[in-house]
Design an enzyme around this catalytic site. Structure first.
Site, short mmCIF file in Angstrom:
data_model
loop_
_atom_site.label_atom_id
_atom_site.label_comp_id
_atom_site.label_asym_id
_atom_site.label_seq_id
_atom_site.Cartn_x
_atom_site.Cartn_y
_atom_site.Cartn_z
N HIS A 277 30.26 -46.59 -54.85
CA HIS A 277 31.45 -46.51 -53.99
C HIS A 277 30.98 -46.50 -52.54
O HIS A 277 30.18 -45.67 -52.13
CB HIS A 277 32.25 -45.24 -54.31
CG HIS A 277 33.53 -45.13 -53.55
ND1 HIS A 277 34.68 -45.79 -53.93
CD2 HIS A 277 33.85 -44.47 -52.41
CE1 HIS A 277 35.66 -45.52 -53.07
NE2 HIS A 277 35.17 -44.71 -52.13
N MET B 49 43.91 -41.18 -52.93
CA MET B 49 43.10 -40.28 -52.10
C MET B 49 43.49 -38.83 -52.41
O MET B 49 44.66 -38.45 -52.28
CB MET B 49 43.32 -40.55 -50.61
CG MET B 49 42.79 -41.90 -50.12
SD MET B 49 41.06 -42.23 -50.52
CE MET B 49 40.24 -40.84 -49.74
N ASP C 137 32.06 -46.50 -48.58
CA ASP C 137 33.13 -46.14 -47.64
C ASP C 137 32.88 -46.76 -46.27
O ASP C 137 31.93 -46.39 -45.59
CB ASP C 137 33.20 -44.62 -47.49
CG ASP C 137 33.72 -43.96 -48.76
OD1 ASP C 137 34.82 -44.33 -49.21
OD2 ASP C 137 33.02 -43.08 -49.30
N ASP D 295 39.65 -40.33 -55.36
CA ASP D 295 38.62 -40.27 -54.32
C ASP D 295 38.80 -39.06 -53.42
O ASP D 295 39.78 -38.97 -52.68
CB ASP D 295 38.70 -41.57 -53.49
CG ASP D 295 37.54 -41.71 -52.52
OD1 ASP D 295 36.60 -40.89 -52.59
OD2 ASP D 295 37.58 -42.66 -51.71
N GLY E 74 33.48 -36.88 -46.11
CA GLY E 74 33.10 -36.34 -47.41
C GLY E 74 33.17 -34.82 -47.35
O GLY E 74 33.34 -34.23 -46.27
N SER F 298 29.77 -35.64 -52.31
CA SER F 298 29.00 -34.40 -52.11
C SER F 298 28.58 -33.77 -53.43
O SER F 298 27.47 -33.26 -53.54
CB SER F 298 29.84 -33.37 -51.36
OG SER F 298 30.49 -33.99 -50.30
N MET G 159 34.41 -47.19 -42.54
CA MET G 159 35.38 -46.58 -41.61
C MET G 159 35.25 -47.19 -40.22
O MET G 159 34.14 -47.53 -39.81
CB MET G 159 35.12 -45.08 -41.50
CG MET G 159 35.09 -44.36 -42.83
SD MET G 159 34.69 -42.62 -42.58
CE MET G 159 34.52 -42.10 -44.28
N MET H 283 38.44 -48.26 -44.95
CA MET H 283 39.34 -47.39 -44.19
C MET H 283 39.39 -47.93 -42.77
O MET H 283 38.86 -47.34 -41.82
CB MET H 283 38.80 -45.95 -44.23
CG MET H 283 39.06 -45.27 -45.57
SD MET H 283 38.00 -43.85 -45.86
CE MET H 283 36.58 -44.69 -46.54
N HIS I 127 35.53 -49.47 -50.25
CA HIS I 127 36.76 -48.80 -49.82
C HIS I 127 36.86 -48.95 -48.30
O HIS I 127 36.13 -48.31 -47.56
CB HIS I 127 36.66 -47.32 -50.23
CG HIS I 127 37.80 -46.47 -49.79
ND1 HIS I 127 37.75 -45.08 -49.82
CD2 HIS I 127 39.04 -46.78 -49.31
CE1 HIS I 127 38.89 -44.59 -49.37
NE2 HIS I 127 39.69 -45.59 -49.05
N SER J 237 29.71 -41.79 -54.29
CA SER J 237 30.00 -42.30 -52.94
C SER J 237 28.73 -42.22 -52.10
O SER J 237 28.22 -41.14 -51.82
CB SER J 237 31.11 -41.47 -52.30
OG SER J 237 31.19 -41.83 -50.93
C1 DX5 Z 1 36.56 -40.06 -47.89
C2 DX5 Z 1 35.86 -41.11 -48.69
C3 DX5 Z 1 35.33 -40.59 -49.97
C4 DX5 Z 1 34.26 -39.55 -49.81
C5 DX5 Z 1 34.27 -38.66 -51.01
O1 DX5 Z 1 37.14 -40.64 -46.79
O2 DX5 Z 1 36.74 -42.16 -49.00
O3 DX5 Z 1 34.86 -41.65 -50.79
O4 DX5 Z 1 32.99 -40.10 -49.63
O5 DX5 Z 1 33.38 -37.64 -50.79
P1 DX5 Z 1 33.48 -36.24 -51.54
O6 DX5 Z 1 33.27 -36.51 -52.98
O7 DX5 Z 1 32.38 -35.44 -50.91
O8 DX5 Z 1 34.85 -35.66 -51.25
ZN ZN Z 2 36.14 -43.64 -50.57
#
Ligand code: DX5
Ligand code: ZN
Length: 220
Positions: free
Chosen positions: A34, A138, A36, A176, A145, A199, A38, A69, A67, A9
């Site tokens: 990946h 999820m 993200d 995820d 993250g 992470s 938002m 959100m 992805h 990610s």
């Molecule tokens: C959370 C995101 C994830 C996130 C995962 O809202 O959709 O993709 O980046 O990060 P880690 O692996 O640190 O939980």
């Molecule tokens: Zn994600």
């Protein structure tokens, strides 16, 4: 059995060294990027938007797994197709007419994904499973993250795998949030196909090696 995938990610990358981190993923054994997105409304955070994705796509040499959100994602389906997204995942909780949204994603030439929050039951997807290329379960509440993995996820993966088999669907299961070397194998054994890792990859001292180790764990 097709090989299992790792999707780092980019949310956890160093945005001041984004090209370096994109090249790292290119060079690594990772399968997908990946991404993200938002909006500060569907989730209580804002990540990055179209200009950043455009620059990632310029350098990335692997599948772009986006992805969303965001509320009302239908507004941006064409935009994300034009930006070079290969897979576009929308949230079940953000779509009133999910079937129509999935058709719109496919008509733009992308694979169509549906993400479900931790409180959303996988059975809600049964009537539409043959229309979904990827379900993103999820395993944290979306928005950030670095959160800890929710253990109830294993049960959801097993239930969803049963639905996929029962309906003879070819839907991929993606996980995820909070993925590490501690839960990766158990997720694959429960029926997952793709693990997103933010992470755990980027905060490690050697991300290329960490990705390699994750790939070994999930494919042995
Ligand atoms: C959370 C995101 C994830 C996130 C995962 O809202 O959709 O993709 O980046 O990060 P880690 O692996 O640190 O939980
Ligand atoms: Zn994600």
């Amino acid at each position: 059995m097709a090989s299992k995938r790792i999707a780092p990610s980019v949310l956890a990358a160093d945005f001041a060294n984004l090209q370096r981190d994109v090249e790292m993923i290119n060079k690594s054994e990772a399968d997908w990027f990946h991404i993200d997105i938002m909006d500060g409304v569907f989730v209580p955070n804002i990540s990055f938007g179209m200009p950043v994705l455009r620059d990632i796509v310029k350098h990335a040499t692997k599948t772009i797994d986006v992805h969303l959100m965001i509320v009302d994602p239908d507004r941006y389906i064409k935009t994300f197709a034009d930006l070079g997204s290969n897979i576009l995942t929308v949230h079940y909780e953000a779509c009133t007419h999910l079937h129509r949204t999935l058709q719109a994603i496919k008509s733009e030439g992308m694979k169509a994904g549906v993400a479900i929050n931790p409180h959303t039951n996988v059975n809600l997807l049964e009537d539409i499973i043959n229309d979904i290329d990827l379900v993103c379960i999820m395993s944290v509440n979306p928005g950030f993250g670095g959160q800890s993995f929710i253990e109830n996820t294993y049960k959801k993966v097993k239930q969803l795998r049963e639905i996929i088999v029962k309906n003879n669907a070819s839907t991929l299961i993606e996980i995820d949030g909070g993925v590490t070397n501690k839960n990766a194998k158990q997720l694959i054994d429960a029926g997952a196909d793709v693990l997103v890792a933010g992470s755990f990859v980027f905060k490690s001292t050697n991300p290329i090696q960490t990705i390699k180790e994750l790939k070994e764990i999930i494919n042995t």
